[in-house]
Scaffold this motif. Structure first.
Motif, PDB file in Angstrom:
ATOM      1  N   ILE A   1      -0.272  15.546  47.367  1.00 33.95           N
ATOM      2  CA  ILE A   1       0.115  15.697  48.851  1.00 33.95           C
ATOM      3  C   ILE A   1       0.817  14.619  49.095  1.00 33.95           C
ATOM      4  O   ILE A   1       1.912  14.986  50.176  1.00 33.95           O
ATOM      5  N   ASN A   2       0.737  13.452  48.669  1.00 33.22           N
ATOM      6  CA  ASN A   2       1.547  12.227  49.214  1.00 33.22           C
ATOM      7  C   ASN A   2       3.025  12.532  48.728  1.00 33.22           C
ATOM      8  O   ASN A   2       4.170  12.238  49.560  1.00 33.22           O
ATOM      9  N   GLU A   3       3.179  13.295  47.233  1.00 37.50           N
ATOM     10  CA  GLU A   3       4.318  13.407  46.883  1.00 37.50           C
ATOM     11  C   GLU A   3       5.200  14.641  47.636  1.00 37.50           C
ATOM     12  O   GLU A   3       6.444  14.674  48.035  1.00 37.50           O
ATOM     13  N   GLN A   4       4.110  15.702  48.250  1.00 47.81           N
ATOM     14  CA  GLN A   4       4.661  16.650  49.202  1.00 47.81           C
ATOM     15  C   GLN A   4       5.253  16.015  50.542  1.00 47.81           C
ATOM     16  O   GLN A   4       6.329  16.683  51.021  1.00 47.81           O
ATOM     17  N   GLN A   5       4.528  15.136  50.811  1.00 39.01           N
ATOM     18  CA  GLN A   5       5.105  14.358  52.229  1.00 39.01           C
ATOM     19  C   GLN A   5       6.332  13.651  52.013  1.00 39.01           C
ATOM     20  O   GLN A   5       7.430  13.820  52.789  1.00 39.01           O
ATOM     21  N   LEU A   6       6.382  13.162  50.804  1.00 41.17           N
ATOM     22  CA  LEU A   6       7.546  12.443  50.206  1.00 41.17           C
ATOM     23  C   LEU A   6       8.990  13.458  50.277  1.00 41.17           C
ATOM     24  O   LEU A   6      10.024  13.299  50.933  1.00 41.17           O
ATOM     25  N   THR A   7       8.624  14.727  49.782  1.00 37.91           N
ATOM     26  CA  THR A   7       9.546  15.770  49.822  1.00 37.91           C
ATOM     27  C   THR A   7       9.936  16.187  51.247  1.00 37.91           C
ATOM     28  O   THR A   7      11.006  16.598  51.471  1.00 37.91           O
ATOM     29  N   ALA A   8       9.067  16.715  52.002  1.00 36.28           N
ATOM     30  CA  ALA A   8       9.342  16.921  53.416  1.00 36.28           C
ATOM     31  C   ALA A   8      10.138  15.811  53.949  1.00 36.28           C
ATOM     32  O   ALA A   8      11.036  16.171  54.956  1.00 36.28           O
ATOM     33  N   GLY A   9       9.673  14.704  54.043  1.00 29.05           N
ATOM     34  CA  GLY A   9      10.465  13.553  54.505  1.00 29.05           C
ATOM     35  C   GLY A   9      11.955  13.737  54.371  1.00 29.05           C
ATOM     36  O   GLY A   9      12.998  13.517  54.644  1.00 29.05           O
ATOM     37  N   ASN A  10      12.332  13.827  52.765  1.00 27.72           N
ATOM     38  CA  ASN A  10      13.697  13.770  52.358  1.00 27.72           C
ATOM     39  C   ASN A  10      14.481  14.929  52.975  1.00 27.72           C
ATOM     40  O   ASN A  10      15.722  14.967  53.472  1.00 27.72           O
ATOM     41  N   ALA A  11      13.761  16.155  53.134  1.00 28.71           N
ATOM     42  CA  ALA A  11      14.259  17.382  53.820  1.00 28.71           C
ATOM     43  C   ALA A  11      14.708  17.151  55.253  1.00 28.71           C
ATOM     44  O   ALA A  11      15.568  17.526  55.450  1.00 28.71           O
ATOM     45  N   ARG A  12      13.516  16.474  55.898  1.00 24.75           N
ATOM     46  CA  ARG A  12      14.325  15.925  57.146  1.00 24.75           C
ATOM     47  C   ARG A  12      15.330  15.039  57.391  1.00 24.75           C
ATOM     48  O   ARG A  12      16.224  15.338  58.172  1.00 24.75           O
ATOM     49  N   ALA A  13      15.273  14.367  56.491  1.00 26.56           N
ATOM     50  CA  ALA A  13      16.507  13.265  56.527  1.00 26.56           C
ATOM     51  C   ALA A  13      17.964  14.160  56.023  1.00 26.56           C
ATOM     52  O   ALA A  13      18.948  13.846  56.684  1.00 26.56           O
ATOM     53  N   ALA A  14      17.803  15.084  55.081  1.00 25.00           N
ATOM     54  CA  ALA A  14      18.892  15.667  54.846  1.00 25.00           C
ATOM     55  C   ALA A  14      19.333  16.614  55.879  1.00 25.00           C
ATOM     56  O   ALA A  14      20.599  16.916  56.180  1.00 25.00           O
ATOM     57  N   GLU A  15      18.254  17.178  56.767  1.00 23.12           N
ATOM     58  CA  GLU A  15      18.770  17.922  57.974  1.00 23.12           C
ATOM     59  C   GLU A  15      19.389  17.209  59.065  1.00 23.12           C
ATOM     60  O   GLU A  15      20.180  17.685  59.795  1.00 23.12           O
TER      61      GLU A  15
END
Length: 210
Positions: free
Chosen positions: A173-187
């Motif tokens: 789940i921690n890794e999923q949160q990292l992926t989601a955070g990177n997606a927000r930064a890309a947006e």
């Protein structure tokens, strides 16, 4: 009369140019300010995401290590015939428990709703694990020798495996949160590029108009 009209035209042209160039400078200044703001926001968000991930990952690795270590101390405590050494292993086990509790308390402050259920399960398993060990620490040499191995096989090892499995789920789940955070930064960067393109187009159009 014609001479006055001719004189007024350069003044009007200069005024138009001044207004036009002034507007162009304002657009460029606003664009630059917006770019700086977005870049600061991106750096702040990216840094926060990275720091949170590294902190959580470190805590979970520490918990895993402490769970393994506790199993080693329990084994040594139960199987060592020397009372002094067994007592030392018991004290080491108490210290590992204290460290684990501190790690869990720190991790709780970083929880997201998606992690709450798995964290609660991990906490419950750890509580049961320590409660199971408490009576064993009062066993004498004879009882440790006769029942120690069976206790390790039936209680310690299965519970340790269950806790490590839950810790692994939390790490996922921690890794999923990292992926989601990177997606927000890309947006955020995509939005910045879009606004910058619009600003440059407006500046170019105004420049051509001038």
């Amino acid at each position: 009369m014609a001479r006055e009209t001719d004189q007024s035209r350069p003044l009007s042209s200069r005024l138009a140019l001044a207004v036009g160039f002034g507007s162009l400078l304002v657009i460029i200044a606003l664009s630059g300010g917006d770019a700086l703001r977005v870049l600061r926001e991106f750096q702040k968000q990216d840094s926060a995401i990275r720091e949170q991930f590294l902190y959580r990952n470190r805590v979970l690795n520490n918990i895993r290590s402490e769970v393994y270590l506790s199993g080693t101390y329990v084994r040594d405590y139960l199987l060592d015939p020397d009372p002094a050494r067994a007592a030392a292993f018991g004290r080491n086990l108490a210290e590992v428990r204290r460290q684990t509790e501190n790690e869990l308390a720190g991790y709780a402050s970083q929880l997201t709703p998606a992690e709450s259920m798995d964290y609660t399960s991990l906490r419950a398993e750890l509580d049961k694990y320590w409660e199971t060990l408490e009576p064993v620490l009062q066993w004498d040499v004879t009882k440790r020798k006769s029942q120690g191995y069976a206790f390790l096989r039936d209680e310690v090892f299965p519970r340790r495996a269950a806790m490590l499995e839950i810790a692994g789920k939390i790490a996922e789940i921690n890794e999923q949160q990292l992926t989601a955070g990177n997606a927000r930064a890309a947006e955020l960067l995509t939005s910045f590029r879009t606004r910058l393109g619009i600003t440059l187009f407006a500046a170019l159009a105004l420049g051509l108009g001038i």
